[in-house]
Design an enzyme around this catalytic site. Sequence first.
Site, short mmCIF file in Angstrom:
data_model
loop_
_atom_site.label_atom_id
_atom_site.label_comp_id
_atom_site.label_asym_id
_atom_site.label_seq_id
_atom_site.Cartn_x
_atom_site.Cartn_y
_atom_site.Cartn_z
CG HIS A 250 39.20 34.44 17.66
ND1 HIS A 250 38.46 35.10 18.38
CD2 HIS A 250 40.16 34.01 18.18
CE1 HIS A 250 38.99 34.99 19.43
NE2 HIS A 250 40.01 34.34 19.45
CD GLU A 305 46.73 29.19 18.86
OE1 GLU A 305 48.13 29.01 18.99
OE2 GLU A 305 45.96 28.95 19.77
N1 ACO Z 1 39.00 26.75 8.19
C1 ACO Z 1 38.01 26.51 7.35
N2 ACO Z 1 36.81 26.70 7.79
C2 ACO Z 1 36.59 27.48 8.71
C3 ACO Z 1 37.47 27.88 9.64
C4 ACO Z 1 38.92 27.31 9.49
N3 ACO Z 1 39.73 27.53 10.28
N4 ACO Z 1 36.94 28.41 10.83
C5 ACO Z 1 35.77 28.21 10.56
N5 ACO Z 1 35.55 27.76 9.31
C6 ACO Z 1 34.02 27.92 8.71
C7 ACO Z 1 33.21 26.73 9.45
O1 ACO Z 1 33.52 25.40 8.64
C8 ACO Z 1 31.86 27.14 9.23
O2 ACO Z 1 31.35 26.94 7.90
P1 ACO Z 1 29.94 26.04 7.69
O3 ACO Z 1 29.01 27.27 8.05
O4 ACO Z 1 29.96 25.81 6.53
O5 ACO Z 1 29.81 24.78 8.62
C9 ACO Z 1 31.83 28.46 9.24
O6 ACO Z 1 33.45 29.04 9.02
C10 ACO Z 1 31.87 29.14 10.57
O7 ACO Z 1 32.64 28.52 11.64
P2 ACO Z 1 32.20 28.31 13.01
O8 ACO Z 1 32.57 27.01 13.64
O9 ACO Z 1 30.96 28.79 13.60
O10 ACO Z 1 33.29 29.39 13.95
P3 ACO Z 1 33.40 29.47 15.33
O11 ACO Z 1 33.38 30.88 15.65
O12 ACO Z 1 32.42 28.55 16.14
O13 ACO Z 1 34.99 28.92 15.41
C11 ACO Z 1 37.26 28.48 15.66
C12 ACO Z 1 35.91 29.59 15.75
C13 ACO Z 1 36.86 27.37 16.50
C14 ACO Z 1 38.58 29.20 16.22
C15 ACO Z 1 37.35 28.18 13.90
O14 ACO Z 1 37.36 29.16 13.21
C16 ACO Z 1 38.42 27.01 13.78
O15 ACO Z 1 38.17 25.80 14.13
N6 ACO Z 1 39.59 27.52 13.40
C17 ACO Z 1 40.68 26.62 13.17
C18 ACO Z 1 41.42 26.13 14.67
C19 ACO Z 1 42.30 27.40 15.11
O16 ACO Z 1 42.90 28.12 14.39
N7 ACO Z 1 42.14 27.37 16.39
C20 ACO Z 1 42.83 28.71 17.07
C21 ACO Z 1 41.74 30.00 17.48
S1 ACO Z 1 42.43 30.96 18.39
C22 ACO Z 1 42.66 30.44 19.91
O17 ACO Z 1 42.28 29.57 20.51
C23 ACO Z 1 43.60 31.21 20.92
#
Ligand code: ACO
Length: 364
Positions: A250, A305
């Site tokens: 998140h 989610e």
């Molecule tokens: N699975 C695997 N790796 C992840 C995940 C995940 N769910 N979330 C983040 N990471 C990793 C990224 O790949 C990144 O790794 P890297 O530095 O090696 O590239 C690191 O963790 C940091 O990730 P960011 O993209 O900076 O995290 P951000 O805060 O921008 O993203 C988000 C948040 C979009 C929710 C992300 O965690 C994600 O895509 N999750 C999966 C989709 C999801 O569950 N969405 C619902 C969110 S809740 C809502 O919308 C109400």
Amino acid sequence: MTDERPYSPGLEGVVAAETALGYVDGERGRLLYRGFRIGDLVEHGTYPAVANLLWTGEWDPGHRLATTAVPEAVLTALQGLPDDAKPMDALRTAVSVWGATQALAWPPTPEQARALTAFSPSALAAFARLRKGQQPIDPDPSLDLVSGFLYQLNGERADPATARALDAYFIVGAEHGLNASTFTARVITSTRSDLVSAVVGAIGALKGPLHGGAPSEVVEQIHTAGSPEHAEEWVRETLAKGERLMGFGHRVYRAYDPRAAALRKVAESMTRKPDWLDLAIAIEDVALRVLAEKHPERALKTNVEYYAAPVLMGVGLTPDLFPATFALARHAGWTAHVIEQAGANRIIRPDARYTGPAERDLPA
Ligand code: ACO
């Protein structure tokens, strides 16, 4: 033309409003509505009571709100949509047409918020039936909002446990700070446009895949993982391919999302829980362990989610209705922010740093 003022892409870290509505504490995994913990509100409240709390600041656990009828103009618009129209497009259209029948005055009021929040579930239920060739069902004023929505969707009364589970989902979805759709609603309100226009814009913002979330993808991933024995192998393979685990991570929460915690309890106590809920719980344990191992620098925990998926499936909604159902729940927060913005309004008009050509003459 150098401009040294700070620029934050996506406005990340920029404080752009003051609010007394929702407090999202990402570090400690807390979500408060007007100071009350989300877990307590789910346990002791109903969606109409929580919506009323957001609109007025008053906690009245007995507060009720029934769904209302869909005006003819809205039904005509819904009937004119193609059969494969997306529920979010249908909801946005219905709200817009409804607004044209209301002529809502400035400033926005809790009464306006209540009227819109009571109308939208009927509109979505009507659309869901029309696209299947079924007649819309009139509201039953004896039912509270979420029971009324399920009745108008399915043509029969939901059992109390099912209605309670969806009501809990509506409570956790009601409000979440200055997210993109809420900010959109505040920007529109800041021009002194009306409450309905603000919510139409908010639905448009929520429709984007980066915001509306995808609990349906959680369902797909759990099915692909297949079994608890195969969970670890699947998690590692998925991450090795550079894919993300849906329902984890998140932007704000570094701790377990308190909404996920509340919905997990609800999912576990449902009468008609999906048969894959136990599998989901087993996969979650593995996923948290492997994510912690792969990303020791960044806490990646379960988000809302993950457990929204079994709750929404368990109450009988089809995955394509998930985003529009989220929009129904968020009506309370959007409209509360609209009222709050109007109460201390200043038009929202940030600046852009100019990066185009310097002043020059048109070619001769
Ligand atoms: N699975 C695997 N790796 C992840 C995940 C995940 N769910 N979330 C983040 N990471 C990793 C990224 O790949 C990144 O790794 P890297 O530095 O090696 O590239 C690191 O963790 C940091 O990730 P960011 O993209 O900076 O995290 P951000 O805060 O921008 O993203 C988000 C948040 C979009 C929710 C992300 O965690 C994600 O895509 N999750 C999966 C989709 C999801 O569950 N969405 C619902 C969110 S809740 C809502 O919308 C109400």
